[in-house]
Structure formats: C-alpha cells, structure tokens
Design an enzyme around this catalytic site. Sequence first.
Site, PDB file in Angstrom:
ATOM      1  N   ARG A   5       0.850  -1.186   0.000  1.00 22.69           N
ATOM      2  CA  ARG A   5       0.000   0.000   0.000  1.00 22.69           C
ATOM      3  C   ARG A   5       0.889   1.241   0.000  1.00 22.69           C
ATOM      4  O   ARG A   5       1.935   1.270   0.653  1.00 22.69           O
ATOM      5  CB  ARG A   5      -0.912   0.023   1.238  1.00 22.69           C
ATOM      6  CG  ARG A   5      -1.898   1.183   1.201  1.00 22.69           C
ATOM      7  CD  ARG A   5      -2.719   1.301   2.471  1.00 22.69           C
ATOM      8  NE  ARG A   5      -3.587   2.468   2.392  1.00 22.69           N
ATOM      9  CZ  ARG A   5      -4.195   3.019   3.426  1.00 22.69           C
ATOM     10  NH1 ARG A   5      -4.043   2.521   4.646  1.00 22.69           N
ATOM     11  NH2 ARG A   5      -4.956   4.084   3.270  1.00 22.69           N
ATOM     12  N   HIS A   6       0.461   2.250  -0.722  1.00 22.86           N
ATOM     13  CA  HIS A   6       1.229   3.497  -0.795  1.00 22.86           C
ATOM     14  C   HIS A   6       1.443   4.119   0.589  1.00 22.86           C
ATOM     15  O   HIS A   6       0.711   3.835   1.542  1.00 22.86           O
ATOM     16  CB  HIS A   6       0.519   4.505  -1.704  1.00 22.86           C
ATOM     17  CG  HIS A   6      -0.824   4.937  -1.175  1.00 22.86           C
ATOM     18  ND1 HIS A   6      -0.968   5.857  -0.161  1.00 22.86           N
ATOM     19  CD2 HIS A   6      -2.072   4.553  -1.521  1.00 22.86           C
ATOM     20  CE1 HIS A   6      -2.248   6.036   0.094  1.00 22.86           C
ATOM     21  NE2 HIS A   6      -2.942   5.252  -0.707  1.00 22.86           N
TER      22      HIS A   6
ATOM     23  N   GLN B   9       1.700   7.320   3.411  1.00 22.38           N
ATOM     24  CA  GLN B   9       0.683   8.257   3.893  1.00 22.38           C
ATOM     25  C   GLN B   9       0.640   9.546   3.061  1.00 22.38           C
ATOM     26  O   GLN B   9       1.665  10.057   2.617  1.00 22.38           O
ATOM     27  CB  GLN B   9       0.961   8.623   5.353  1.00 22.38           C
ATOM     28  CG  GLN B   9      -0.151   9.450   5.997  1.00 22.38           C
ATOM     29  CD  GLN B   9       0.255  10.006   7.351  1.00 22.38           C
ATOM     30  OE1 GLN B   9       0.943  11.008   7.448  1.00 22.38           O
ATOM     31  NE2 GLN B   9      -0.158   9.323   8.415  1.00 22.38           N
ATOM     32  N   THR B  10      -0.573  10.069   2.886  1.00 20.94           N
ATOM     33  CA  THR B  10      -0.797  11.383   2.273  1.00 20.94           C
ATOM     34  C   THR B  10      -1.529  12.258   3.286  1.00 20.94           C
ATOM     35  O   THR B  10      -2.043  11.766   4.289  1.00 20.94           O
ATOM     36  CB  THR B  10      -1.663  11.277   0.996  1.00 20.94           C
ATOM     37  OG1 THR B  10      -3.005  10.935   1.390  1.00 20.94           O
ATOM     38  CG2 THR B  10      -1.131  10.221   0.037  1.00 20.94           C
TER      39      THR B  10
ATOM     40  N   ARG C  45       0.640   8.893  -5.504  1.00 20.59           N
ATOM     41  CA  ARG C  45       1.032   8.314  -4.207  1.00 20.59           C
ATOM     42  C   ARG C  45       1.562   6.894  -4.357  1.00 20.59           C
ATOM     43  O   ARG C  45       2.449   6.472  -3.614  1.00 20.59           O
ATOM     44  CB  ARG C  45      -0.135   8.371  -3.220  1.00 20.59           C
ATOM     45  CG  ARG C  45      -1.430   7.699  -3.678  1.00 20.59           C
ATOM     46  CD  ARG C  45      -2.593   8.126  -2.777  1.00 20.59           C
ATOM     47  NE  ARG C  45      -3.873   7.503  -3.046  1.00 20.59           N
ATOM     48  CZ  ARG C  45      -4.800   7.984  -3.865  1.00 20.59           C
ATOM     49  NH1 ARG C  45      -4.561   9.092  -4.561  1.00 20.59           N
ATOM     50  NH2 ARG C  45      -5.965   7.374  -4.010  1.00 20.59           N
TER      51      ARG C  45
ATOM     52  N   GLU D 137      -7.325   3.338  -7.467  1.00 21.39           N
ATOM     53  CA  GLU D 137      -8.110   3.111  -6.259  1.00 21.39           C
ATOM     54  C   GLU D 137      -9.602   3.077  -6.604  1.00 21.39           C
ATOM     55  O   GLU D 137     -10.032   3.542  -7.667  1.00 21.39           O
ATOM     56  CB  GLU D 137      -7.798   4.207  -5.227  1.00 21.39           C
ATOM     57  CG  GLU D 137      -8.548   4.108  -3.898  1.00 21.39           C
ATOM     58  CD  GLU D 137      -8.343   2.796  -3.136  1.00 21.39           C
ATOM     59  OE1 GLU D 137      -8.641   1.726  -3.704  1.00 21.39           O
ATOM     60  OE2 GLU D 137      -7.930   2.844  -1.965  1.00 21.39           O
TER      61      GLU D 137
END
EC number: 3.1.3.-
Length: 199
Positions: A7-8, A10-11, A58, A81
């Site tokens: 999973r990418h 944090q944004t 991301r 996504e």
Amino acid sequence: MEIVFIRHGQTDVNKDNRIQGAQVDAELNDYGREYAQKAAKNFDESQFDVVYSSPMKRAVETAEIFTKGQKQIKLDDRLLEFDFDDWDGKKMADLAKKYPDVMDPWGKVNRNYVKYAPNGETYEEFDQRCGEFLDEMYHKYSDKKVLVVAHGRLIRMMTAHYLTNGDMDKIDTMNNSALTKFSVRAGIPRLIYYNRLLA
C-alpha cells in the site's frame, strides 16, 4: 506465482481521514515519504521479476522508493483506487454523521454507499477489474514473483477476490507502506501474510 502488494505511503488526505479514491491524486506527505524510505531499507526489490503500480502519484512514488531505481515500473489503470465519484475528498466523520447506514462498525464505507453516490463504483465492478488483473498476472507470470504497489481499498478487494468471493467487508484495511503476500499454485491462492510492516 508469488504476488506481493504494497500500500502506498501516507498522504495528507489519509491523515485528515478523508475519502481518497480514484478522483483524488494526492502526493505522499513528508511522514509518508520518510516512513516508506525507512521500510524500503528492509525490502529486497531484487527478488521480483516484474513490478506494477497504480498510475496515481502516491502509488508511483511509493513504488519508486521501494524499488530504489532498480526496476522498471509498469503502470496499469486497473490498479487505480476504488472510485467513490462525488464522495472522493469528503471527510469520513461528516459522511458517518449524514449517512450512518453506509458505515461499517470499523468506520469504513460499505457497499451500500452507492444509494447516495450513484455514479460511484460498485463492489461488483471493483471485484471484476481486480479479478481481471489477477488472472492476467497468473497467466503471464505463473512461475514468477510479481510486485504490485497500489491502494488500501484495492488491496482489500484483491485479497477478497482470492479469499471471500469479492466480499471486501470481511477484510481489514492495511496500514500505509504495509505488505501483503500471496502464493498461487495450480490456480489456488494462499495468503502468506497480510498487513506486514517493515519499519
């Protein structure tokens, strides 16, 4: 085939607990970038034969961090996504207050959200594109190791496609920069680990 999902990182959209679907192309924030770099130090990119990523910023940046410039990254729109359409970017707390019937006990949006966001993607549509991607990977790379960098909800559905006939509500959301691994032999998937943190 071995297939590992990351999973990418944090944004700011993650941090603000807003919906971050296919309509929100956020970059990693400083913490997300630093944590991904820390985790990548404990990750061996050389073991993978092929690397795929969602084309969203991301995911691409996270893929670049984990592969350390040593691998070609193939972008695939099927790894975008989940598309919440009009709900993208909205605060989860506001949605929970206004539409309590579409929030699950873990505070996540459930499949019934399309009652209020009719142009959003359905679970069935989402499962279909995830399944098509997984089938293609197995067809092309049945004896290879595949790395996929993508999104929390998408990895939930990839896992659900393999384990629960696409019922994503039975799968928890992974942490940012966490890993999930499947081994697939004779078309049979086995979960090796889920939501593994490297830092």
